[in-house]
Design an enzyme around this catalytic site. Structure first.
Site, mmCIF file in Angstrom:
data_model
loop_
_atom_site.group_PDB
_atom_site.id
_atom_site.type_symbol
_atom_site.label_atom_id
_atom_site.label_comp_id
_atom_site.label_asym_id
_atom_site.label_seq_id
_atom_site.Cartn_x
_atom_site.Cartn_y
_atom_site.Cartn_z
ATOM 1 N N SER A 53 0.823 -1.212 0.000
ATOM 2 C CA SER A 53 0.000 0.000 0.000
ATOM 3 C C SER A 53 0.859 1.264 0.000
ATOM 4 O O SER A 53 2.009 1.266 0.441
ATOM 5 C CB SER A 53 -0.908 0.021 1.235
ATOM 6 O OG SER A 53 -1.682 -1.147 1.293
HETATM 7 N N1 SAH Z 1 -1.342 -4.753 3.757
HETATM 8 C C1 SAH Z 1 -0.593 -5.046 2.558
HETATM 9 C C2 SAH Z 1 -1.358 -4.647 1.305
HETATM 10 C C3 SAH Z 1 -1.545 -5.847 0.480
HETATM 11 S S1 SAH Z 1 -2.552 -5.722 -0.942
HETATM 12 C C4 SAH Z 1 0.802 -4.446 2.600
HETATM 13 O O1 SAH Z 1 1.071 -3.628 3.492
HETATM 14 O O2 SAH Z 1 1.627 -4.822 1.765
HETATM 15 C C5 SAH Z 1 -3.951 -6.665 -0.442
HETATM 16 C C6 SAH Z 1 -3.709 -8.099 -0.094
HETATM 17 O O3 SAH Z 1 -4.973 -8.649 0.285
HETATM 18 C C7 SAH Z 1 -3.188 -8.953 -1.238
HETATM 19 O O4 SAH Z 1 -1.982 -9.555 -0.872
HETATM 20 C C8 SAH Z 1 -4.295 -9.977 -1.462
HETATM 21 O O5 SAH Z 1 -3.821 -11.258 -1.821
HETATM 22 C C9 SAH Z 1 -4.977 -10.011 -0.096
HETATM 23 N N2 SAH Z 1 -6.368 -10.490 -0.096
HETATM 24 C C10 SAH Z 1 -7.383 -10.163 -0.920
HETATM 25 N N3 SAH Z 1 -8.505 -10.816 -0.583
HETATM 26 C C11 SAH Z 1 -8.199 -11.580 0.505
HETATM 27 C C12 SAH Z 1 -8.927 -12.511 1.308
HETATM 28 N N4 SAH Z 1 -10.207 -12.800 1.078
HETATM 29 N N5 SAH Z 1 -8.278 -13.117 2.322
HETATM 30 C C13 SAH Z 1 -6.967 -12.860 2.580
HETATM 31 N N6 SAH Z 1 -6.226 -12.007 1.850
HETATM 32 C C14 SAH Z 1 -6.825 -11.371 0.822
#
Ligand code: SAH
Length: 211
Positions: A58
């Site tokens: 993010s």
């Molecule tokens: N907080 C993260 C942002 C990651 S982007 C950081 O600081 O890097 C969002 C993430 O949510 C992705 O890795 C994606 O695979 C995950 N995601 C999406 N839907 C999800 C679900 N139902 N359960 C678990 N993870 C999920």
């Protein structure tokens, strides 16, 4: 703080109104450890960056805004859905008692776990799987943060939020920017919802990919 990139980022966060305690928390987490070699020179840009599997780490300003909205204290038990690179988790962990984080892409989860070990962050419990069900065995949570865009505030997660608890979640579809929403659970039946502005997240997807 010697890193010029980080200094610029701090100025950027400050000019966007981020409060000092949140800036301090972010200064402590070396973002370069959470991005691939190819993006090292961009690790301190105020931008989301690719982390593989079509996912992104993010944008720092959004990490700051979500962290601030959670109003954490050292007694908080927190759930994060969407570990991704682990960056948001690493910012939150020192501000709370324990952080539970779920990721549906196993390789991302494994890389994040290595980073937590390397940084000696010991109050994070990880789970590989589908976060749409929350983490019922550990509920209720004082705070919940969803770092992928959901179409609606997920009722399952509201159920797993403690009374008085706070959830932040981006709401909208992935073809457009989304609204960052703060949900406060007033009592068992009622929530209070406020809008924290535009954000852009990858979608919240149910199930786990076959890899
Ligand atoms: N907080 C993260 C942002 C990651 S982007 C950081 O600081 O890097 C969002 C993430 O949510 C992705 O890795 C994606 O695979 C995950 N995601 C999406 N839907 C999800 C679900 N139902 N359960 C678990 N993870 C999920």
């Amino acid at each position: 703080m010697t890193n010029p990139g980080m200094m610029q980022l701090v100025l950027d966060l400050r000019s966007n109104g981020v409060a000092d305690p949140i800036i301090t928390a972010m200064e402590r987490v070396p973002r370069e450890l959470f991005v691939a070699q190819a993006f090292q020179d961009r690790a301190f840009e105020n931008a989301a960056l690719p982390i593989g599997h079509y996912q992104t780490i993010s944008q720092p300003l959004v990490v700051a805004q979500m962290t601030e909205a959670l109003a954490l204290n050292d007694r908080c038990k927190v759930l994060e859905i969407g570990t991704g690179s682990g960056y948001q988790a690493a910012v939150l962990a020192p501000l709370c008692r324990r952080l539970y984080t779920i990721e549906r892409h196993k390789p991302l989860m494994q890389e994040a776990e290595k980073r937590f070990d390397h940084l000696r962050i010991h109050n994070i419990t990880t789970r590989f799987g589908d976060g749409s069900k929350g983490w019922p065995e550990q509920a209720p949570f004082d705070r919940i943060i969803v770092t992928a865009a959901a179409i609606d505030v997920p009722p399952v997660l509201v159920d797993q939020l403690a009374v008085g608890g706070i959830m932040v979640v981006p709401i909208g579809d992935d073809h457009h920017d989304q609204r960052l929403v703060k949900v406060v659970k007033l009592n068992k039946e009622e929530t209070e919802i406020s809008d924290l502005g535009w954000v852009r997240f990858v979608p919240f997807v149910e199930g786990t990919p076959s890899e």
